[in-house]
Write a protein that holds these residues in place. Structure first.
Motif, mmCIF file in Angstrom:
data_model
loop_
_atom_site.group_PDB
_atom_site.id
_atom_site.type_symbol
_atom_site.label_atom_id
_atom_site.label_comp_id
_atom_site.label_asym_id
_atom_site.label_seq_id
_atom_site.Cartn_x
_atom_site.Cartn_y
_atom_site.Cartn_z
ATOM 1 N N VAL A 52 -34.830 4.940 -17.691
ATOM 2 C CA VAL A 52 -34.418 4.063 -16.361
ATOM 3 C C VAL A 52 -34.399 2.680 -16.952
ATOM 4 N N GLU A 53 -33.167 2.076 -16.632
ATOM 5 C CA GLU A 53 -33.096 0.586 -17.105
ATOM 6 C C GLU A 53 -33.125 -0.217 -16.023
ATOM 7 N N LEU A 54 -33.972 -1.404 -15.942
ATOM 8 C CA LEU A 54 -33.818 -2.367 -15.034
ATOM 9 C C LEU A 54 -32.776 -3.458 -15.455
ATOM 10 N N GLY A 55 -32.073 -3.707 -14.510
ATOM 11 C CA GLY A 55 -31.009 -4.975 -14.903
ATOM 12 C C GLY A 55 -30.146 -4.506 -16.033
ATOM 13 N N PRO A 56 -29.273 -3.761 -16.166
ATOM 14 C CA PRO A 56 -28.575 -3.403 -17.404
ATOM 15 C C PRO A 56 -27.619 -4.278 -17.883
ATOM 16 N N GLY A 57 -27.331 -5.379 -17.173
ATOM 17 C CA GLY A 57 -26.470 -6.262 -17.599
ATOM 18 C C GLY A 57 -25.023 -5.757 -17.572
ATOM 19 N N ARG A 58 -24.622 -5.983 -18.731
ATOM 20 C CA ARG A 58 -23.179 -5.358 -19.112
ATOM 21 C C ARG A 58 -23.307 -3.785 -19.599
ATOM 22 N N THR A 60 -24.827 -2.977 -22.609
ATOM 23 C CA THR A 60 -24.397 -2.965 -23.764
ATOM 24 C C THR A 60 -25.947 -2.029 -24.425
ATOM 25 N N LEU A 61 -27.197 -2.546 -24.044
ATOM 26 C CA LEU A 61 -28.039 -1.662 -24.603
ATOM 27 C C LEU A 61 -28.261 -0.248 -24.181
ATOM 28 N N THR A 62 -27.862 0.056 -23.092
ATOM 29 C CA THR A 62 -27.809 1.407 -22.446
ATOM 30 C C THR A 62 -26.608 2.184 -23.567
ATOM 31 N N LEU A 85 -29.722 3.676 -13.504
ATOM 32 C CA LEU A 85 -29.633 2.236 -13.866
ATOM 33 C C LEU A 85 -30.290 1.410 -12.457
ATOM 34 N N VAL A 86 -30.846 0.619 -12.623
ATOM 35 C CA VAL A 86 -31.326 -0.219 -11.405
ATOM 36 C C VAL A 86 -30.633 -1.469 -11.454
ATOM 37 N N GLU A 87 -29.606 -1.751 -10.567
ATOM 38 C CA GLU A 87 -28.862 -2.777 -10.670
ATOM 39 C C GLU A 87 -28.397 -3.190 -9.192
ATOM 40 N N VAL A 88 -28.825 -4.501 -9.094
ATOM 41 C CA VAL A 88 -28.353 -5.213 -7.511
ATOM 42 C C VAL A 88 -26.988 -5.784 -7.447
ATOM 43 N N SER A 89 -26.376 -6.186 -8.826
ATOM 44 C CA SER A 89 -24.898 -6.626 -8.650
ATOM 45 C C SER A 89 -23.982 -5.569 -8.479
ATOM 46 N N PRO A 90 -23.068 -5.886 -7.503
ATOM 47 C CA PRO A 90 -22.005 -4.834 -7.460
ATOM 48 C C PRO A 90 -20.990 -5.080 -8.747
ATOM 49 N N LYS A 91 -20.952 -6.388 -9.090
ATOM 50 C CA LYS A 91 -19.865 -6.798 -10.278
ATOM 51 C C LYS A 91 -20.386 -6.197 -11.493
ATOM 52 N N LEU A 92 -21.799 -6.357 -11.877
ATOM 53 C CA LEU A 92 -22.372 -5.679 -12.888
ATOM 54 C C LEU A 92 -22.185 -4.271 -13.036
ATOM 55 N N SER A 93 -22.422 -3.652 -12.167
ATOM 56 C CA SER A 93 -22.447 -2.101 -11.864
ATOM 57 C C SER A 93 -21.036 -1.731 -12.106
ATOM 58 N N ALA A 144 -37.046 -2.755 -19.569
ATOM 59 C CA ALA A 144 -36.769 -3.950 -18.798
ATOM 60 C C ALA A 144 -36.282 -4.656 -20.019
ATOM 61 N N HIS A 145 -35.193 -5.294 -20.499
ATOM 62 C CA HIS A 145 -34.831 -6.119 -21.450
ATOM 63 C C HIS A 145 -34.047 -7.404 -21.017
ATOM 64 N N GLU A 146 -34.754 -8.586 -21.083
ATOM 65 C CA GLU A 146 -34.167 -9.744 -20.489
ATOM 66 C C GLU A 146 -34.235 -9.706 -18.932
ATOM 67 N N PHE A 147 -34.833 -8.861 -18.205
ATOM 68 C CA PHE A 147 -34.855 -8.658 -16.868
ATOM 69 C C PHE A 147 -35.963 -9.670 -16.010
ATOM 70 N N PHE A 148 -37.104 -9.528 -16.442
ATOM 71 C CA PHE A 148 -38.182 -10.173 -15.626
ATOM 72 C C PHE A 148 -38.053 -11.813 -15.742
ATOM 73 N N ALA A 150 -35.731 -13.653 -15.375
ATOM 74 C CA ALA A 150 -34.723 -14.293 -14.320
ATOM 75 C C ALA A 150 -35.262 -14.008 -12.909
ATOM 76 N N LEU A 151 -36.431 -13.419 -12.675
ATOM 77 C CA LEU A 151 -36.786 -13.280 -11.435
ATOM 78 C C LEU A 151 -37.668 -14.469 -10.698
ATOM 79 N N PRO A 152 -37.656 -14.877 -9.618
ATOM 80 C CA PRO A 152 -38.001 -15.962 -8.937
ATOM 81 C C PRO A 152 -39.729 -16.020 -9.480
ATOM 82 N N PRO A 207 -44.649 -13.078 -8.653
ATOM 83 C CA PRO A 207 -45.173 -11.698 -7.714
ATOM 84 C C PRO A 207 -44.086 -10.624 -7.746
ATOM 85 N N GLU A 208 -42.742 -10.994 -7.898
ATOM 86 C CA GLU A 208 -41.740 -9.722 -7.960
ATOM 87 C C GLU A 208 -42.170 -8.952 -9.125
ATOM 88 N N ALA A 209 -42.298 -9.538 -10.413
ATOM 89 C CA ALA A 209 -42.609 -8.920 -11.508
ATOM 90 C C ALA A 209 -43.757 -8.265 -11.530
HETATM 91 C C1 LIG Z 1 -30.094 -11.344 -17.680
HETATM 92 S S1 LIG Z 1 -29.424 -9.747 -17.294
HETATM 93 C C2 LIG Z 1 -30.145 -8.607 -18.451
HETATM 94 C C3 LIG Z 1 -28.993 -8.036 -19.090
HETATM 95 C C4 LIG Z 1 -29.468 -6.808 -19.944
HETATM 96 N N1 LIG Z 1 -30.858 -6.087 -19.858
HETATM 97 C C5 LIG Z 1 -29.508 -7.351 -21.509
HETATM 98 O O1 LIG Z 1 -30.724 -7.417 -22.133
HETATM 99 O O2 LIG Z 1 -28.561 -7.530 -22.034
HETATM 100 C C6 LIG Z 1 -30.494 -9.350 -15.931
HETATM 101 C C7 LIG Z 1 -29.816 -8.020 -15.192
HETATM 102 O O3 LIG Z 1 -30.654 -7.970 -13.980
HETATM 103 C C8 LIG Z 1 -30.062 -7.772 -12.830
HETATM 104 N N2 LIG Z 1 -30.944 -7.925 -11.690
HETATM 105 C C9 LIG Z 1 -31.362 -9.173 -11.441
HETATM 106 N N3 LIG Z 1 -32.433 -9.055 -10.263
HETATM 107 C C10 LIG Z 1 -32.528 -7.693 -10.059
HETATM 108 C C11 LIG Z 1 -33.177 -7.056 -9.057
HETATM 109 N N4 LIG Z 1 -34.443 -7.687 -8.371
HETATM 110 N N5 LIG Z 1 -33.063 -5.598 -9.075
HETATM 111 C C12 LIG Z 1 -32.187 -4.964 -9.860
HETATM 112 N N6 LIG Z 1 -31.608 -5.878 -10.925
HETATM 113 C C13 LIG Z 1 -31.538 -7.159 -10.948
HETATM 114 C C14 LIG Z 1 -28.865 -8.578 -13.089
HETATM 115 O O4 LIG Z 1 -27.892 -8.195 -12.253
HETATM 116 C C15 LIG Z 1 -28.547 -8.255 -14.386
HETATM 117 O O5 LIG Z 1 -27.786 -7.041 -14.525
#
Ligand SMILES: C[S@@+](CC[C@H](N)C(=O)[O-])C[C@H]1O[C@@H](n2cnc3c(N)ncnc32)[C@H](O)[C@@H]1O
Length: 371
Positions: A52-58, A60-62, A85-93, A144-148, A150-152, A207-209
């Motif tokens: 299970v990957e959170l925020g897989p970006g492009r 690449t890691l997967t 894959l847990v991804e909120v962005s339609p473009k990135l998915s 969760a690689h470079e995921f947390f 970017a959270l608020p 808090p979201e993290a």
């Molecule tokens: C900086 S990228 C990390 C990319 C990848 N993991 C890497 O290391 O190359 C952050 C990713 O998290 C996604 N994302 C941001 N907030 C999210 C959320 N609340 N739930 C799921 N995905 C989220 C973004 O759309 C993006 O795919």
């Protein structure tokens, strides 16, 4: 490597030089893939697991991890693997779908928890979700690689009158300019998120993290597995880390909002608190130590021996430096793991409670930084 890169560039468009360098050397994704296989073996080779990957970006890691799974197919032959894959962005998915399946995906029916599904080029089923809670329960390895980072976050400042929250306001002196101000009184966040034992004067809390880590820990406690968190961060020591980046350059967080990536270092001490009671945690450990423990030096030597031209060898050494040099990513990028408590119990402890036999090693965390 060239074939892999051209496929990636066709799928996702141009990449930064930094990404290219990371790609050309030592995709840490491959060592991360090995970490999961090592944990799967240490946990008795369950017959099925979900990656299970959170925020897989492009993606690449997967892709790197799936390549390792394919190379080690004989080891994994007794196991049914699926990717979630847990991804909120339609473009990135969409970019991930092209990268991982060659674009062969279909939307899922409304009544299914995934919004899209497909089959990886290596034959593994892949599902996409908007929220970790939509991922079906089951034995899972989380990434969760470079995921947390970017959270608020919320920001707090210690004052003579107690903790005050840092807010964003209009600057009355300069038109169209924003500024930071302190809340005149306590806010709900300042009352809830500051730990009584806090010693810093300025604190950032995400808090979201915290909520996501609590969910990961509950799932691991109930269904088994492990989570690997890799990010820029610290262990509860840093204060003001809120930064903006535009075109890979530092950018004032309050100017031209919406045009820069905003990040804050991950506070691993906070994540550890959120997992407490449910799972054990290991780390944070610096990237250069984690990758060294995972055998990056040997891998570099093999790659150097196998590359005949000087340019590739220079590139390899350069990329190694970027990952490992304390002034680059070596020190500020960290690895942190959530594991079931029983994973860190001495094998003979049940029979001999006073046992001093060594703890079962966890790849990458050789020093067993049990906190
Ligand atoms: C900086 S990228 C990390 C990319 C990848 N993991 C890497 O290391 O190359 C952050 C990713 O998290 C996604 N994302 C941001 N907030 C999210 C959320 N609340 N739930 C799921 N995905 C989220 C973004 O759309 C993006 O795919």
């Amino acid at each position: 490597m060239l074939r892999h890169l051209t496929r990636k560039l066709r799928a996702g468009g141009p990449v930064t030089v930094a990404e290219y360098m990371r790609e050309a050397l030592t995709n840490p994704g491959q060592l991360i893939g090995i970490w999961y296989i090592s944990e799967w073996m240490a946990m008795g080779k369950p017959t099925t697991f979900q990656l299970v990957e959170l925020g897989p970006g492009r993606g690449t890691l997967t892709e790197d991890i799936l390549r390792v799974f394919k190379q080690l197919a004989s080891v994994l032959s007794t196991c049914d693997v699926s990717v979630h894959l847990v991804e909120v962005s339609p473009k990135l998915s969409e970019i991930q779908a092209v990268m991982l399946t060659g674009g062969k995906v279909q939307p899922s029916p409304e009544d299914e928890s995934a919004y899209m599904k497909g089959i990886s080029k290596t034959g593994i089923p892949i599902f996409w979700y908007r929220d970790i809670q939509d991922v079906p329960p089951g034995y899972s390895f989380y990434l969760a690689h470079e995921f947390f980072d970017a959270l608020p976050i919320h920001k707090f400042q210690r004052t003579e009158k107690g903790w005050r929250e840092v807010l964003v306001d209009i600057d009355p002196e300069v038109p169209d300019q924003l500024r930071f101000v302190l809340s005149p009184s306590r806010t709900p966040a300042s009352q809830n998120f500051i730990q009584p034992e806090e010693t810093r004067d300025h604190v950032e809390v995400c808090p979201e993290a915290g909520v996501i880590v609590q969910r990961l820990a509950s799932r691991i406690e109930k269904d088994g597995g492990a989570a690997l968190v890799a990010d820029y961060g610290h262990d509860g020591t840093k204060t003001d880390t809120f930064r903006g980046f535009r075109n890979h350059k530092l950018h004032d967080v309050l100017s031209a909002p919406g045009t820069a990536d905003l990040t804050a270092d991950v506070d691993f001490s906070y994540l550890r608190k959120m997992a407490q009671g449910k799972t054990a945690t290991l780390g944070p450990i610096k990237q250069r130590e984690f990758l060294k423990n995972m055998g990056i030096d040997l891998r570099l030597q093999v790659l150097l021996q196998n590359s005949s031209d000087t340019a590739t060898r220079e590139q390899l050494l350069h990329s190694y430096d970027m990952l490992m040099n304390p002034k680059m990513m070596g020190d500020c990028f960290n690895f942190f793991a959530l594991l079931p408590h029983h994973r860190l119990v001495r094998p003979d402890k049940k029979d001999k409670p006073e046992s001093k036999s060594p703890l079962p090693p966890v790849a990458g965390f050789n020093e067993l930084l049990l906190k």
